[in-house]
Design a protein around this motif. Structure first.
Motif, PDB file in Angstrom:
ATOM      1  N   THR A  71      10.127   3.633  20.954  1.00 17.15           N
ATOM      2  CA  THR A  71       8.861   2.917  21.144  1.00 17.15           C
ATOM      3  C   THR A  71       7.862   3.751  21.931  1.00 17.15           C
ATOM      4  O   THR A  71       8.198   4.797  22.473  1.00 17.15           O
ATOM      5  N   ALA A 120       8.951  -2.549  25.968  1.00 16.56           N
ATOM      6  CA  ALA A 120       9.712  -3.054  24.815  1.00 16.56           C
ATOM      7  C   ALA A 120      10.915  -3.870  25.290  1.00 16.56           C
ATOM      8  O   ALA A 120      11.195  -4.948  24.751  1.00 16.56           O
ATOM      9  N   LEU A 132      11.421  -7.766  24.476  1.00 18.71           N
ATOM     10  CA  LEU A 132      12.615  -8.259  23.765  1.00 18.71           C
ATOM     11  C   LEU A 132      13.245  -9.424  24.522  1.00 18.71           C
ATOM     12  O   LEU A 132      13.700 -10.401  23.927  1.00 18.71           O
ATOM     13  N   PHE A 162      12.317 -12.659  22.408  1.00 18.70           N
ATOM     14  CA  PHE A 162      13.486 -12.874  21.529  1.00 18.70           C
ATOM     15  C   PHE A 162      14.746 -13.255  22.309  1.00 18.70           C
ATOM     16  O   PHE A 162      15.803 -13.425  21.714  1.00 18.70           O
ATOM     17  N   PHE A 188      16.211  -8.929  10.951  1.00 19.21           N
ATOM     18  CA  PHE A 188      15.485  -9.049  12.213  1.00 19.21           C
ATOM     19  C   PHE A 188      14.331  -8.047  12.313  1.00 19.21           C
ATOM     20  O   PHE A 188      13.304  -8.330  12.930  1.00 19.21           O
ATOM     21  N   VAL A 189      14.507  -6.900  11.658  1.00 16.24           N
ATOM     22  CA  VAL A 189      13.534  -5.817  11.817  1.00 16.24           C
ATOM     23  C   VAL A 189      12.081  -6.209  11.477  1.00 16.24           C
ATOM     24  O   VAL A 189      11.166  -5.920  12.255  1.00 16.24           O
ATOM     25  N   ARG A 212      10.585  -9.051  11.741  1.00 14.58           N
ATOM     26  CA  ARG A 212      10.082  -9.881  12.848  1.00 14.58           C
ATOM     27  C   ARG A 212       9.749  -9.020  14.049  1.00 14.58           C
ATOM     28  O   ARG A 212       8.780  -9.252  14.764  1.00 14.58           O
ATOM     29  N   LEU A 213      10.602  -8.036  14.248  1.00 15.19           N
ATOM     30  CA  LEU A 213      10.429  -7.149  15.391  1.00 15.19           C
ATOM     31  C   LEU A 213       9.066  -6.464  15.319  1.00 15.19           C
ATOM     32  O   LEU A 213       8.307  -6.430  16.289  1.00 15.19           O
ATOM     33  N   GLU A 265       6.251  -9.073  15.899  1.00 17.81           N
ATOM     34  CA  GLU A 265       6.107  -9.834  17.144  1.00 17.81           C
ATOM     35  C   GLU A 265       6.337  -9.082  18.436  1.00 17.81           C
ATOM     36  O   GLU A 265       6.110  -9.635  19.509  1.00 17.81           O
ATOM     37  N   LEU A 266       6.822  -7.844  18.367  1.00 19.98           N
ATOM     38  CA  LEU A 266       7.195  -7.177  19.623  1.00 19.98           C
ATOM     39  C   LEU A 266       5.978  -6.892  20.513  1.00 19.98           C
ATOM     40  O   LEU A 266       6.038  -7.030  21.728  1.00 19.98           O
ATOM     41  N   ILE A 314       6.167   0.722  17.755  1.00 25.21           N
ATOM     42  CA  ILE A 314       7.517   1.199  17.409  1.00 25.21           C
ATOM     43  C   ILE A 314       7.380   2.475  16.571  1.00 25.21           C
ATOM     44  O   ILE A 314       6.687   2.479  15.559  1.00 25.21           O
ATOM     45  N   VAL A 357      13.073   3.053  13.799  1.00 18.90           N
ATOM     46  CA  VAL A 357      14.070   2.008  13.984  1.00 18.90           C
ATOM     47  C   VAL A 357      15.312   2.352  13.167  1.00 18.90           C
ATOM     48  O   VAL A 357      15.219   2.926  12.088  1.00 18.90           O
TER      49      VAL A 357
END
Ligand SMILES: Nc1ncnc2c1ncn2[C@@H]1O[C@H](COP(=O)(O)OP(=O)(O)OP(=O)(O)O)[C@@H](O)[C@H]1O
Ligand SMILES: [Mg+2]
Length: 329
Positions: free
Chosen positions: A236, A242, A246, A250, A271-272, A274-275, A278-279, A283, A286
C-alpha cells in the motif's frame, strides 16, 4: 500394545536464567517422520540433545525406544543414530574410514560391516566415492555421508538436527529423497528439526516450537486446515493507515510481515474487490494464497518464521558460514 518410539513428558531445560525448553510433551509412533519446526533459538536442538542423552533435563522425562534418557542412557544410545546440526566428520579420513570408525564405536559386528557400508553408501549415492577423502567432498556430499554414518549401526530412531541447513535446493531435495526411501526400507523412526517450512511438509506430523514451547502439533494438512482462511497480502501507499482501515472498516487484524500488510479472510478472491472499493488507502499490489505452514506459524506466534529469525540472523549466518567452511565441532 506397541510402545511409542519417543515419549516426552513435560520436559524442561534451563541454562542459568535462559529457559530454553519450557515444558514440552509429545509422542512419536514407530515409523513416523516427526518434525520440529521453529525459528532460531526456539529450543529444537536443546530438545534433541535431551532425547539423545547429550543434555540432562532440568525436569520432566523422555523415553526413546522405551528407555529412560537419564537412567538408561546406554540403552538409548544403542538404539539411536545422530546427525548433528554442525558437521562432525573427520576430513582427513575417507568416507569408508569414517563409517568404519563409527561402526567400531557402536560395536557393530565386524562381519556385518562391509554389507551394511555398501547398503548405506549406495542409499546416499556415495558408493563410488567411498575411497575419497572427506575433505574433497562438497557440503551436500558430507551431509549425505553423515546420514549414512548415522545409519551404520541400524538404529531404531534417527535424529537429524537441521540436516539440510546451508544446502542448495537440489541437494536438499535429494536428502529428502533418501529420508523417504529410508522410511520405506528400514523400520525406522525419524525425528528431525528444520526451519524450512517447505521441508516440514514432508513430515508425517510436525510440532511447531516457539520460545521453548510447542505451540501446535498435528499433520501438516490438519495444521493448514485449521487456519481456515486465505492469506491476503497487500502493498500500500501507507501501511499503517491500511492496517488501521482494515481494523476499522472490516474488523480485520492485519500485521506487517516481510514488507507487506498481511491478513486472513475466509474467501480471499471475493474479498479483494471490496478491499479496493472501501479501504480508502492506495493499494499497489495484492496477492491471495491458500494457507501455508508459514501461516500456521504466524497464526500461533504473530510473526512469520523469517521475521522471527531476523532477530537472530547473525547467529544463523555464522552457523551457515561455519557449515560452508567445512564445519566445526
Ligand atoms: N549450552 C548452552 N548454554 C546456554 N544457553 C544455551 C545453551 N544451549 C542453548 N542455549 C540457549 O537456549 C535457547 C534454545 O537454543 P537451541 O539451540 O535449542 O535453539 P534451536 O531451536 O536449535 O535454534 P537454531 O534454529 O538456531 O538451531 C537459546 O536461547 C540458546 O541461546
Ligand atoms: Mg538448533
Amino acid at each position: 500394545m506397541t510402545i511409542p518410539a519417543i515419549e516426552v513428558r513435560d520436559l524442561k531445560k534451563s541454562f542459568g536464567d535462559v529457559e530454553a525448553v519450557r515444558g514440552v510433551s509429545f509422542e512419536v509412533a514407530t515409523g513416523e517422520v516427526f518434525g520440529f519446526l521453529g525459528p532460531n533459538g526456539a529450543g529444537k536442538t536443546t530438545t534433541i540433545n535431551m532425547l539423545c542423552t547429550l543434555a540432562r533435563p532440568t525436569s520432566g522425562a523422555a523415553y526413546v525406544a522405551g528407555h529412560d534418557s537419564v537412567s538408561e542412557r546406554d540403552d538409548v544410545r544403542r538404539n539411536i543414530g545422530l546427525v548433528f546440526q554442525d558437521q562432525t566428520l573427520d576430513g582427513y579420513m575417507t568416507a569408508e574410514q569414517n563409517l568404519r570408525l563409527h561402526a567400531e564405536l557402536y560395536g557393530v559386528e565386524s562381519a556385518l560391516v562391509p554389507a551394511r557400508m555398501e547398503q548405506v553408501l549406495r542409499m546416499v549415492g556415495l558408493w563410488e566415492r567411498k575411497d575419497g577423502g572427506v575433505m574433497t567432498f562438497s557440503g551436500g556430499m558430507r551431509r549425505r555421508l553423515e546420514i549414512a554414518r548415522g545409519l551404520m549401526h541400524s538404529p531404531r530412531v534417527l535424529f537429524l538436527d537441521e540436516p539440510t541447513i546451508g544446502l542448495d535446493p537440489q541437494t536438499r531435495s535429494s536428502i529428502w529423497r533418501y529420508i523417504r526411501e529410508l522410511k520405506e526400507r528400514e523400520e525406522i523412526t525419524i525425528f528431525m528439526t528444520t526451519h524450512y517450512m517447505d521441508e516440514a511438509e514432508f513430515c508425517d506430523r510436525i510440532a511447531i516450537m516457539d520460545n521453548g514451547l510447542i505451540v501446535a502439533l498435528d499433520t501438516p494438512e490438519a495444521l493448514k486446515a485449521e487456519v481456515g482462511a486465505d492469506r491476503v497480502r497487500i502493498q500500500t501507499e501507507d501501511d499503517d493507515a491500511a492496517i488501521a482501515a482494515l481494523a476499522e472498516r472490516f474488523e480485520l487484524e492485519a500485521t506487517l510481515s516481510e514488507g507487506a500488510v498481511t491478513f486472513f479472510v475466509p474467501s480471499g478472491e471475493e474479498f479483494v474487490p471490496r478491499l479496493f472499493a472501501e479501504l480508502g488507502v492506495g493499494i499497489r499490489s495484492v496477492s491471495v494464497s491458500r494457507p501455508t505452514l508459514d501461516d500456521v506459524f504466524m497464526s500461533y506466534t504473530g510473526s512469520t518464521i523469517r521475521d522471527a529469525e531476523e532477530n537472530t540472523a547473525t547467529a544463523r549466518n555464522r552457523r551457515v558460514m561455519q557449515v560452508m567452511a567445512g564445519g566445526r565441532r
